[in-house]
Design a protein around this motif. Structure first.
Motif, PDB file in Angstrom:
ATOM      1  N   SER A 151       0.842  -1.205   0.000  1.00  0.00           N
ATOM      2  CA  SER A 151       0.000   0.000   0.000  1.00  0.00           C
ATOM      3  C   SER A 151       0.872   1.249   0.000  1.00  0.00           C
ATOM      4  N   THR A 152       1.965   1.192   0.774  1.00  0.00           N
ATOM      5  CA  THR A 152       2.915   2.299   0.788  1.00  0.00           C
ATOM      6  C   THR A 152       3.548   2.471  -0.581  1.00  0.00           C
ATOM      7  N   LEU A 153       3.961   1.346  -1.185  1.00  0.00           N
ATOM      8  CA  LEU A 153       4.563   1.406  -2.515  1.00  0.00           C
ATOM      9  C   LEU A 153       3.592   1.976  -3.528  1.00  0.00           C
ATOM     10  N   SER A 154       2.338   1.568  -3.450  1.00  0.00           N
ATOM     11  CA  SER A 154       1.318   2.064  -4.374  1.00  0.00           C
ATOM     12  C   SER A 154       1.197   3.582  -4.286  1.00  0.00           C
ATOM     13  N   GLU A 155       1.237   4.111  -3.069  1.00  0.00           N
ATOM     14  CA  GLU A 155       1.151   5.560  -2.884  1.00  0.00           C
ATOM     15  C   GLU A 155       2.391   6.258  -3.420  1.00  0.00           C
ATOM     16  N   LEU A 156       3.547   5.659  -3.196  1.00  0.00           N
ATOM     17  CA  LEU A 156       4.799   6.285  -3.627  1.00  0.00           C
ATOM     18  C   LEU A 156       4.948   6.312  -5.142  1.00  0.00           C
ATOM     19  N   LEU A 157       4.228   5.450  -5.836  1.00  0.00           N
ATOM     20  CA  LEU A 157       4.287   5.439  -7.295  1.00  0.00           C
ATOM     21  C   LEU A 157       3.434   6.550  -7.913  1.00  0.00           C
ATOM     22  N   LYS A 158       2.647   7.226  -7.082  1.00  0.00           N
ATOM     23  CA  LYS A 158       1.814   8.320  -7.581  1.00  0.00           C
ATOM     24  C   LYS A 158       2.651   9.589  -7.762  1.00  0.00           C
ATOM     25  N   THR A 159       2.119  10.510  -8.530  1.00  0.00           N
ATOM     26  CA  THR A 159       2.849  11.741  -8.835  1.00  0.00           C
ATOM     27  C   THR A 159       2.543  12.839  -7.821  1.00  0.00           C
ATOM     28  N   LEU A 210      14.256  20.964  -6.360  1.00  0.00           N
ATOM     29  CA  LEU A 210      15.065  19.999  -7.097  1.00  0.00           C
ATOM     30  C   LEU A 210      16.396  20.584  -7.551  1.00  0.00           C
ATOM     31  N   ASP A 211      16.343  21.743  -8.167  1.00  0.00           N
ATOM     32  CA  ASP A 211      17.542  22.303  -8.809  1.00  0.00           C
ATOM     33  C   ASP A 211      18.608  22.720  -7.806  1.00  0.00           C
ATOM     34  N   GLU A 212      18.178  23.136  -6.621  1.00  0.00           N
ATOM     35  CA  GLU A 212      19.136  23.623  -5.632  1.00  0.00           C
ATOM     36  C   GLU A 212      19.405  22.609  -4.519  1.00  0.00           C
ATOM     37  N   ASN A 213      18.855  21.390  -4.692  1.00  0.00           N
ATOM     38  CA  ASN A 213      19.166  20.271  -3.793  1.00  0.00           C
ATOM     39  C   ASN A 213      18.687  20.483  -2.360  1.00  0.00           C
ATOM     40  N   LEU A 270       6.376  10.475  -6.033  1.00  0.00           N
ATOM     41  CA  LEU A 270       6.797  10.597  -4.635  1.00  0.00           C
ATOM     42  C   LEU A 270       8.034   9.744  -4.371  1.00  0.00           C
ATOM     43  N   ASN A 271       8.095   8.610  -5.033  1.00  0.00           N
ATOM     44  CA  ASN A 271       9.222   7.701  -4.819  1.00  0.00           C
ATOM     45  C   ASN A 271      10.554   8.353  -5.192  1.00  0.00           C
ATOM     46  N   GLU A 272      10.536   9.174  -6.231  1.00  0.00           N
ATOM     47  CA  GLU A 272      11.772   9.838  -6.653  1.00  0.00           C
ATOM     48  C   GLU A 272      12.293  10.771  -5.569  1.00  0.00           C
ATOM     49  N   LEU A 273      11.385  11.403  -4.841  1.00  0.00           N
ATOM     50  CA  LEU A 273      11.802  12.255  -3.726  1.00  0.00           C
ATOM     51  C   LEU A 273      12.258  11.423  -2.531  1.00  0.00           C
ATOM     52  N   CYS A 274      11.508  10.359  -2.262  1.00  0.00           N
ATOM     53  CA  CYS A 274      11.799   9.546  -1.079  1.00  0.00           C
ATOM     54  C   CYS A 274      13.089   8.752  -1.227  1.00  0.00           C
TER      55      CYS A 274
END
Length: 259
Positions: free
Chosen positions: A152-160, A168-171, A213-217
């Protein structure tokens, strides 16, 4: 063979005769055997993320090994069947039907398939060649269902989500999270920012971008529990390197960069 798998086999056979009458058993791989295609996602992933078992497939008996029929058994008992004609990987027809089974019976089949296929490293095997007429223990069922929360957590993290380009650009790390109304099934509704952007900056669409969300996490795993089970309108701020709390407009946002 498991009784549901027997029914699936019968449904596939009957519908090949109905919708692909020109196709004989000799035209199909191993005379029309049905294969459980868990080799793409696996039973657990398909059950908890896609709400169905892994696909069941019949293939043409040709060197390209093209699909002839794909059957999807959803966890509510509904069935979607896809037909591919003339040895081409192009959908010819789609129909829907259902079988009279309970949610618990499909769960039981999922546990069986996970045990005799995934756990036994059998990927894309024929359902005829698997010993599916077995009894599952309560412990095995509990082990399967215990993984629901993780998926369920993975499913949420796959959302945008929407993030500011400054983040992003300034880290920078996420300092402010706002849960808004999702615009689609794959939209989490989250807006994430550093927390010190001006309203003028945020209102300019050129300063925003979309990612999962996964890309951030992957960069900041601390976010994960705070992203789960929140309501529309919730606003959270980072108060330390590893903590967030609901914003009450009394504390300053802890702003810091990724390591």
């Amino acid at each position: 063979m498991n009784i549901i798998l027997k029914e699936i086999s019968k449904i596939v056979e009957e519908n090949i005769k109905k919708y692909l009458p020109e196709v004989s058993t000799q035209d199909l791989e191993e005379n029309g055997k049905i294969y459980y295609m868990n080799d793409k996602n696996g039973t657990l992933f398909d059950y908890y993320i896609n709400n169905h078992l892994s696909p069941f497939m019949c293939f043409y008996n040709d060197k390209e090994n093209m699909g002839a029929v794909k059957l999807i058994l959803n966890i509510d008992g509904k069935i979607d069947i896809y037909f591919f004609k003339n040895h081409k990987n192009k959908l010819y027809k789609q129909i829907s039907t259902s079988i009279n089974v309970t949610d618990n019976e499909i769960l039981n089949l999922a546990v069986i398939l996970n045990k005799i296929a995934d756990n036994d490293n059998k990927w894309g095997a024929s359902i005829e060649d698997m010993d599916s007429d077995i009894q599952i223990t309560e412990d095995e069922t509990n082990e399967f269902t215990s993984q629901k929360e993780d998926f369920s957590t993975l499913s949420e993290l796959l959302k945008t989500c929407i993030v500011t380009k400054k983040l992003l650009d300034e880290n920078w790390k996420v300092g402010l999270m706002q849960k808004m109304e999702p615009m689609s099934e794959m939209d989490s509704g989250w807006f994430l920012s550093v927390g010190n952007e001006t309203q003028e900056y945020v209102n300019n669409a050129e300063n925003l971008c979309i990612l999962t969300l996964n890309e951030l996490c992957e960069k900041d795993a601390v976010l994960i529990p705070y992203l789960m089970n929140k309501e529309i309108g919730d606003v959270l701020i980072r108060i330390s390197n590893d903590e967030f709390e609901f914003d009450d407009n009394k504390k300053e946002i802890f702003i810091t960069k990724l390591d």
